[in-house]
Enzyme design. Structure first.
Site, short mmCIF file in Angstrom:
data_model
loop_
_atom_site.label_atom_id
_atom_site.label_comp_id
_atom_site.label_asym_id
_atom_site.label_seq_id
_atom_site.Cartn_x
_atom_site.Cartn_y
_atom_site.Cartn_z
N SER A 137 0.83 -1.21 0.00
CA SER A 137 0.00 0.00 0.00
C SER A 137 0.86 1.25 0.00
O SER A 137 1.90 1.30 0.66
CB SER A 137 -0.91 0.02 1.23
N TYR A 150 -2.41 -0.62 10.07
CA TYR A 150 -2.49 -1.05 8.67
C TYR A 150 -1.16 -0.81 7.94
O TYR A 150 -0.62 -1.73 7.29
CB TYR A 150 -3.62 -0.30 7.96
N1 LIG Z 1 -8.62 0.30 -1.71
C1 LIG Z 1 -7.52 0.95 -1.39
O1 LIG Z 1 -7.53 2.21 -1.25
C2 LIG Z 1 -6.20 0.21 -1.25
C3 LIG Z 1 -5.02 0.99 -1.25
C4 LIG Z 1 -3.81 0.33 -1.11
C5 LIG Z 1 -3.76 -1.05 -0.98
N2 LIG Z 1 -4.91 -1.77 -0.97
C6 LIG Z 1 -4.81 -3.23 -0.82
O2 LIG Z 1 -5.39 -3.86 -1.94
C7 LIG Z 1 -5.84 -5.16 -1.59
C8 LIG Z 1 -7.26 -5.37 -2.09
O3 LIG Z 1 -8.12 -4.50 -1.39
P1 LIG Z 1 -9.38 -3.79 -2.10
O4 LIG Z 1 -9.13 -2.34 -2.06
O5 LIG Z 1 -9.70 -4.43 -3.39
O6 LIG Z 1 -10.51 -4.07 -0.98
P2 LIG Z 1 -11.80 -5.03 -0.99
O7 LIG Z 1 -12.69 -4.67 -2.11
O8 LIG Z 1 -12.32 -4.96 0.41
O9 LIG Z 1 -11.18 -6.47 -1.27
C9 LIG Z 1 -10.52 -7.22 -0.30
C10 LIG Z 1 -10.45 -8.67 -0.76
O10 LIG Z 1 -9.72 -9.42 0.20
C11 LIG Z 1 -10.44 -10.61 0.46
N3 LIG Z 1 -10.17 -11.11 1.80
C12 LIG Z 1 -10.25 -10.48 2.98
N4 LIG Z 1 -9.99 -11.32 3.99
C13 LIG Z 1 -9.75 -12.53 3.43
C14 LIG Z 1 -9.44 -13.80 3.94
N5 LIG Z 1 -9.29 -14.02 5.25
N6 LIG Z 1 -9.25 -14.82 3.06
C15 LIG Z 1 -9.37 -14.62 1.73
N7 LIG Z 1 -9.67 -13.44 1.18
C16 LIG Z 1 -9.86 -12.41 2.03
C17 LIG Z 1 -11.90 -10.23 0.28
O11 LIG Z 1 -12.64 -11.41 -0.09
P3 LIG Z 1 -13.69 -12.18 0.86
O12 LIG Z 1 -14.26 -11.18 1.83
O13 LIG Z 1 -14.69 -12.73 -0.10
O14 LIG Z 1 -12.88 -13.25 1.51
C18 LIG Z 1 -11.82 -9.29 -0.91
O15 LIG Z 1 -11.88 -10.01 -2.12
C19 LIG Z 1 -5.70 -5.26 -0.05
O16 LIG Z 1 -4.55 -5.99 0.27
C20 LIG Z 1 -5.57 -3.81 0.37
O17 LIG Z 1 -4.86 -3.69 1.58
C21 LIG Z 1 -6.13 -1.16 -1.10
#
Ligand SMILES: NC(=O)c1ccc[n+]([C@@H]2O[C@H](COP(=O)([O-])OP(=O)(O)OC[C@H]3O[C@@H](n4cnc5c(N)ncnc54)[C@H](OP(=O)(O)O)[C@@H]3O)[C@@H](O)[C@H]2O)c1
Length: 243
Positions: A137, A150
């Site tokens: 991130s 985080y």
């Molecule tokens: N959105 C942002 O601003 C941002 C910025 C920087 C980095 N990121 C990173 O990008 C990645 C994806 O996040 P996103 O933004 O796409 O958020 P999101 O829409 O909430 O997606 C998170 C994903 O992680 C999965 N997940 C959570 N806990 C899990 C578990 N125990 N086992 C398997 N899967 C799990 C969820 O699937 P299920 O709930 O179906 O299991 C979901 O598919 C994360 O690592 C996040 O930290 C996000």
């Protein structure tokens, strides 16, 4: 690595960046394995994409990670790419971080990516090739208030990823780190703690969230080029993205 024909395992494929990455890889000709807990979501995405295998998997359970890797090799005989994307946020000032929440967050954001890498490495070693992209991130670039739990989990992942790159280079396995910035996903709704504070931050800082498709394209570029890292952070937040 050529995406066309590659077998790509994406964790957290049920929404946001993971779903967008699975779609982009599939459209580029990859065979994708979709891992997440919400089975209905990944089943629907697999139906949409065609040559795709949904696997219900909680990445914090090493047995389920092993089973997901087995499902991928049973279906396609190999794993060319792992996108270690599953993760969760937590927004709280230092004196209010619940240690139990922090442990669970570290387990998901830092330990699970290690366990998932360890599960695919033997397959990739046997093939003599592989690509791993760990999703960190841009919050690791500057000390934003409330981001301690985080950002430190993701800073740990970035270092783990950088060391894995060095460790695995001799085996033909290329490890890259993706640093997304604020992305329009379910991230704020799925946060472990501090949803209101996170929502206020997102709506008050005047920055436009980026679409998950932009992150997906950057991840595909990392797979294709084998570059060490890519970030989508604007300069004032320590990033190098100019788009
Ligand atoms: N959105 C942002 O601003 C941002 C910025 C920087 C980095 N990121 C990173 O990008 C990645 C994806 O996040 P996103 O933004 O796409 O958020 P999101 O829409 O909430 O997606 C998170 C994903 O992680 C999965 N997940 C959570 N806990 C899990 C578990 N125990 N086992 C398997 N899967 C799990 C969820 O699937 P299920 O709930 O179906 O299991 C979901 O598919 C994360 O690592 C996040 O930290 C996000």
């Amino acid at each position: 690595m050529d995406i066309e024909g590659a077998v790509v395992l994406v964790t957290g494929a049920s929404s946001g960046i993971g779903a967008a990455t699975a779609r982009a890889a599939s459209h580029a000709g990859a065979r994708v394995v979709l891992a997440a807990r919400r089975e209905e979501r990944i089943r629907q995405l697999a139906d949409e994409l065609g040559e795709a295998v949904p696997v219900a998997c909680d990445v914090t359970d090493p047995g389920q990670v092993e089973a997901a890797v087995r499902a991928a090799t049973d279906a396609f005989g190999r794993i060319d790419v792992l996108v270690n994307n599953a993760g969760q946020g937590l927004q709280a000032p230092i004196d209010e971080i619940d240690p139990a929440d922090f442990r669970a967050l570290l387990n998901l954001n830092l330990v699970a990516p290690l366990v998932t890498m360890q599960a695919v490495i033997p397959v990739m070693r046997k093939q003599g090739s592989g690509s791993i992209v760990n999703v960190s991130s841009g919050t690791t670039f500057s000390p934003l208030p409330g981001s301690g739990a985080y950002a430190s989990s993701k800073a740990g992942l970035s270092m783990l990823s950088a060391v894995a790159r060095v460790n695995l280079a001799g085996a033909g396995i290329v490890v890259s780190t993706m640093f997304p910035f604020m992305t329009d996903t379910e991230f704020v709704e799925s946060i472990r703690a501090g949803r209101e504070a996170a929502s206020r931050l997102v709506s008050s800082d005047g920055l436009q969230a980026q679409p998950p498709e932009l992150v997906a394209e950057a991840i595909l570029d990392l797979i294709k080029t084998g570059a060490e890292r890519a970030d989508l952070g604007p300069e004032q937040f320590g990033g190098s993205y100019k788009g």
